[in-house]
Every structure is written in C-alpha cells, then in structure tokens.
Design a protein around this motif. Structure first.
Motif, PDB file in Angstrom:
ATOM      1  N   ARG A 161       0.825  -1.204   0.000  1.00 23.12           N
ATOM      2  CA  ARG A 161       0.000   0.000   0.000  1.00 23.12           C
ATOM      3  C   ARG A 161       0.860   1.255   0.000  1.00 23.12           C
ATOM      4  NH1 ARG A 161      -5.300   0.120   1.076  1.00 23.12           N
ATOM      5  NH2 ARG A 161      -5.143   1.976   2.394  1.00 23.12           N
ATOM      6  N   TYR A 162       1.963   1.240   0.741  1.00 23.13           N
ATOM      7  CA  TYR A 162       2.864   2.392   0.740  1.00 23.13           C
ATOM      8  C   TYR A 162       3.430   2.626  -0.661  1.00 23.13           C
ATOM      9  CZ  TYR A 162       2.963   2.435   5.880  1.00 23.13           C
ATOM     10  OH  TYR A 162       2.623   2.517   7.214  1.00 23.13           O
ATOM     11  N   ALA A 163       3.809   1.533  -1.349  1.00 21.57           N
ATOM     12  CA  ALA A 163       4.358   1.672  -2.696  1.00 21.57           C
ATOM     13  C   ALA A 163       3.305   2.239  -3.649  1.00 21.57           C
ATOM     14  CB  ALA A 163       4.869   0.327  -3.196  1.00 21.57           C
ATOM     15  N   LEU A 164       2.085   1.707  -3.579  1.00 21.10           N
ATOM     16  CA  LEU A 164       1.011   2.193  -4.445  1.00 21.10           C
ATOM     17  C   LEU A 164       0.650   3.632  -4.097  1.00 21.10           C
ATOM     18  CD1 LEU A 164      -0.999   1.565  -6.675  1.00 21.10           C
ATOM     19  CD2 LEU A 164      -2.523   0.566  -4.939  1.00 21.10           C
ATOM     20  N   GLY A 200      -3.742  11.674 -15.289  1.00 14.98           N
ATOM     21  CA  GLY A 200      -2.491  12.144 -14.698  1.00 14.98           C
ATOM     22  C   GLY A 200      -1.252  11.653 -15.422  1.00 14.98           C
ATOM     23  N   PRO A 201      -0.106  12.299 -15.158  1.00 17.94           N
ATOM     24  CA  PRO A 201       1.162  11.857 -15.744  1.00 17.94           C
ATOM     25  C   PRO A 201       1.587  10.522 -15.142  1.00 17.94           C
ATOM     26  CG  PRO A 201       1.542  13.561 -14.110  1.00 17.94           C
ATOM     27  CD  PRO A 201       0.057  13.460 -14.276  1.00 17.94           C
ATOM     28  N   MET A 202       2.024   9.611 -15.974  1.00 15.49           N
ATOM     29  CA  MET A 202       2.391   8.280 -15.501  1.00 15.49           C
ATOM     30  C   MET A 202       3.856   8.258 -15.054  1.00 15.49           C
ATOM     31  SD  MET A 202       1.159   5.405 -14.731  1.00 15.49           S
ATOM     32  CE  MET A 202      -0.454   5.927 -15.349  1.00 15.49           C
ATOM     33  N   PRO A 203       4.116   7.908 -13.800  1.00 15.99           N
ATOM     34  CA  PRO A 203       5.498   7.855 -13.315  1.00 15.99           C
ATOM     35  C   PRO A 203       6.313   6.775 -14.019  1.00 15.99           C
ATOM     36  CG  PRO A 203       3.920   7.898 -11.498  1.00 15.99           C
ATOM     37  CD  PRO A 203       3.146   7.637 -12.751  1.00 15.99           C
ATOM     38  N   GLU A 240       2.569  10.764  -6.768  1.00 20.91           N
ATOM     39  CA  GLU A 240       3.309  11.346  -7.894  1.00 20.91           C
ATOM     40  C   GLU A 240       2.347  11.819  -8.972  1.00 20.91           C
ATOM     41  OE1 GLU A 240       6.921   9.422  -9.378  1.00 20.91           O
ATOM     42  OE2 GLU A 240       6.829   8.057  -7.661  1.00 20.91           O
ATOM     43  N   ILE A 241       1.314  11.022  -9.216  1.00 22.10           N
ATOM     44  CA  ILE A 241       0.321  11.390 -10.227  1.00 22.10           C
ATOM     45  C   ILE A 241      -0.447  12.630  -9.783  1.00 22.10           C
ATOM     46  CG2 ILE A 241      -1.784  10.645 -11.403  1.00 22.10           C
ATOM     47  CD1 ILE A 241      -0.684   7.765 -11.208  1.00 22.10           C
ATOM     48  N   VAL A 242      -0.904  12.645  -8.533  1.00 27.08           N
ATOM     49  CA  VAL A 242      -1.663  13.784  -8.018  1.00 27.08           C
ATOM     50  C   VAL A 242      -0.820  15.054  -8.056  1.00 27.08           C
ATOM     51  CG1 VAL A 242      -2.733  14.780  -5.961  1.00 27.08           C
ATOM     52  CG2 VAL A 242      -3.177  12.398  -6.567  1.00 27.08           C
ATOM     53  N   LEU A 243       0.427  14.948  -7.608  1.00 25.86           N
ATOM     54  CA  LEU A 243       1.293  16.122  -7.594  1.00 25.86           C
ATOM     55  C   LEU A 243       1.518  16.647  -9.007  1.00 25.86           C
ATOM     56  CD1 LEU A 243       2.855  17.916  -5.657  1.00 25.86           C
ATOM     57  CD2 LEU A 243       4.845  16.451  -5.972  1.00 25.86           C
ATOM     58  N   GLY A 244       1.678  15.731  -9.973  1.00 22.88           N
ATOM     59  CA  GLY A 244       1.837  16.164 -11.356  1.00 22.88           C
ATOM     60  C   GLY A 244       0.638  16.953 -11.855  1.00 22.88           C
ATOM     61  N   LEU A 245      -0.568  16.560 -11.431  1.00 23.90           N
ATOM     62  CA  LEU A 245      -1.770  17.290 -11.819  1.00 23.90           C
ATOM     63  C   LEU A 245      -1.874  18.626 -11.094  1.00 23.90           C
ATOM     64  CD1 LEU A 245      -4.329  14.341 -11.899  1.00 23.90           C
ATOM     65  CD2 LEU A 245      -3.530  15.657 -13.866  1.00 23.90           C
ATOM     66  N   LEU A 246      -1.540  18.639  -9.793  1.00 28.68           N
ATOM     67  CA  LEU A 246      -1.695  19.857  -8.996  1.00 28.68           C
ATOM     68  C   LEU A 246      -0.654  20.922  -9.317  1.00 28.68           C
ATOM     69  CD1 LEU A 246      -2.693  18.485  -5.471  1.00 28.68           C
ATOM     70  CD2 LEU A 246      -4.128  19.664  -7.144  1.00 28.68           C
ATOM     71  N   LEU A 247       0.374  20.567 -10.061  1.00 28.07           N
ATOM     72  CA  LEU A 247       1.327  21.580 -10.516  1.00 28.07           C
ATOM     73  C   LEU A 247       0.689  22.528 -11.529  1.00 28.07           C
ATOM     74  CD1 LEU A 247       4.551  19.413 -10.981  1.00 28.07           C
ATOM     75  CD2 LEU A 247       4.227  21.239  -9.300  1.00 28.07           C
ATOM     76  N   HIS A 248      -0.407  22.088 -12.155  1.00 28.01           N
ATOM     77  CA  HIS A 248      -0.975  22.866 -13.256  1.00 28.01           C
ATOM     78  C   HIS A 248      -2.458  23.176 -13.080  1.00 28.01           C
ATOM     79  CE1 HIS A 248       2.785  21.908 -15.252  1.00 28.01           C
ATOM     80  NE2 HIS A 248       2.544  20.624 -15.054  1.00 28.01           N
TER      81      HIS A 248
END
Length: 305
Positions: A240-243, A274-277, A249-257
């Motif tokens: 769960r921590y890994a997921l 979202g952007p795929m890590p 990462e996906i959420v942060l990529g969206l919230l940058l814009h």
C-alpha cells in the motif's frame, strides 16, 4: 491555554474512521473523550465497509454518553477517502456556520494521548495563518524518524490531525474532495492546506499553513515479528505504501498545473488523466515494489481506456 475565544468556547467536531475496528473502537472513543479535558465534542464514527461489530460497539458506547455527543454513520464502501468526503460534505456541511471551532480527524485504531485535543486547538490559536495542525506519534520503532519527516515536509499523519473550521467551510464551498480510492488522505489534505487550495508552487508553500502541536500525540499497536498475522499485515502495508507513493506522484503532477477542485473524483480518473510515473525511478530498498505498483497502475489505466 487556548488564546482564541472561538477555539475554546465552541465545540470540537471529531471524525473517527473505523473499518473493522470492533475490538478497538470503544478504547479509541474513550481516549478521545478523555483527551478533550471536558471540552464539548461532536463525534461522528464513520464505520465504512465494516464486516464486524464496529457499528454496534460504537452505538453501545454512544448510549452511555450525553445525548448527541456520539453518532454512528454506516457507509457501505470500505474506503477512507470516501469516508473523509462523507464527513466533510455530508456531516460538516450541514452544520450552521461557526457551530464548531475545529474538526479533528482520528483513526479508529489509535489511542489519543491525554490533553491532545486542547493542544491541537492551542496550536491553531497561536498560528492564525494555519489551516491544519498535526499530532505526533508516540509509539512505533521509527517514531523519531517519522516525526522528523513530518516536521520537515509539513505532512500530517492520518492518526490524528485537525483542520480549522473556516478551512473546512472553504472545502465545502468549492466542493473539493479526496479522490475515492486514494491511499493516504493525510498527504493529500496536507497539500491542500499547505498551498491554500491553490496549485502547488514554492511561493504559496512558504506560509506556515500546516503546523504541529508537540504536546499532542497518538499511540497505536506496533507490529511484532512474533505475531504470525503481523507479517501479512506488514507486507500488505508495504504494498500500500508503494502504491500510495505512485498515486501521490500522479496527483502532484496534476496539482502543478490545476486547482484541486478540478481533480478527478476517483483514482481511475487520476490514472486516466495524470502523468504516468517511470518504473525506473530508484527509491531505495522499496524500488522493486514501486516498480510493481507503477506496472499495476499502468494496467488499470489501460483497462480504463
């Protein structure tokens, strides 16, 4: 001592997240009552997706408390993000403005340390620009490192934190929700508070909008290598921590814009938009699990079309 008359005079609302916590929920509720030092409380137990007697135990506890102090809300879906949304947008939103001073969020498997709730209120009173205040863990083998990470990154722990009522009202007005299925609403809420419900940027993050109360603590049962069942819990937690890390990462990529009220309402939407890590990012000894989590997210994204 709480300096703000509003924080000291008005009741505190408490959301307790409980998923199959029948053996622990009564002790958690009693610790919340004790930790308030007599201050009026409005407690909502969010029994989400329970297959045990969590709701019945909580209702029995409520029967021995003053009328209206504890209510139990049963939610079919076993998802903390969805339960968080239910509390903010179904429970808190129905209260009159300024009916409560702050909203406290507690996991149903923790013990709130004595005096923690007044300490949270005092920290908010002393920091008028703060939207959120966090408590610190008092148990766990790596608690000191955990505490240091929380303070350094201004990230709340889901075990115990509080939001100022005015901030919750803004969440309601803008219909901002945690995407259902997101693991770790505490990180998401920390970002919302730290950047004042705006897109993520360094300037907005300079104002101390997430603070911590050193005298507010919460405890939980640590996993033991001598309990066979704890090994399964440990590995499930690592996954769960890994997921969760990939989701963030996906959420942060969206919230940058974009603003948080424009985010998809569930994780399938996050995976789609979202952007795929990258699977190749090195994060230490959990890199293999992270790579598997990215592969899983990509698989789900492909299925969603």
């Amino acid at each position: 001592m709480v300096a703000d008359p509003g924080l000291s005079a008005r009741p505190w609302a408490v959301a307790v997240f409980a998923h199959n916590e029948g053996p622990r929920i009564a002790a958690a509720l009693q610790s919340i009552v004790d930790a308030a030092n007599g201050h009026p409380l409005q407690i909502t137990v969010l029994a989400n997706g329970c297959r045990d007697d969590t709701a019945a135990v909580a209702q029995a506890f409520a029967a021995h408390r003053p009328a209206g102090e504890v209510q139990v809300l049963q939610i079919a879906l076993g998802d903390k993000a969805n339960a968080w949304n239910a509390f903010v947008h179904d429970v808190a939103a129905k209260r009159p403005p300024d009916a409560v001073a702050m909203h406290v969020f507690v996991d149903g498997d923790v013990r709130v340390e004595p005096g923690a709730l007044p300490a949270l209120a005092a920290a908010l009173a002393q920091q008028p620009e703060a939207h959120a205040v966090g408590a610190l863990p008092t148990t766990g083998r790596d608690r000191e490192a955990w505490r240091e990470r929380m303070l350094r990154s201004a990230t709340l722990a889901g075990g115990l934190y509080a939001l100022r009522d005015s901030f919750v009202q803004r969440l309601v007005q803008r219909d901002i929700r945690v995407p259902v299925g997101l693991i770790g609403e505490d990180w998401f809420v920390s970002v919302l508070a730290r950047f004042d419900l705006q897109p993520v940027n360094p300037i907005a993050g300079m104002v101390p909008r997430v603070v911590f109360a050193p005298d507010a603590g919460f405890a939980f049962r640590s996993l033991s290598p001598w309990r066979w069942g704890d090994h399964r819990v440990h590995w499930r937690r690592l996954w769960r921590y890994a997921l969760r890390g990939v989701q963030f990462e996906i959420v942060l990529g969206l919230l940058l814009h974009q603003h948080p009220d424009h985010l998809p309402r569930d994780v399938s939407g996050l995976y789609r938009d979202g952007p795929m890590p990258s699977r190749l990012k090195w994060v230490g000894r959990t890199s293999v699990l992270r790579s598997l989590a990215v592969a899983r997210v990509r698989q789900l994204r492909s299925r969603a079309g």
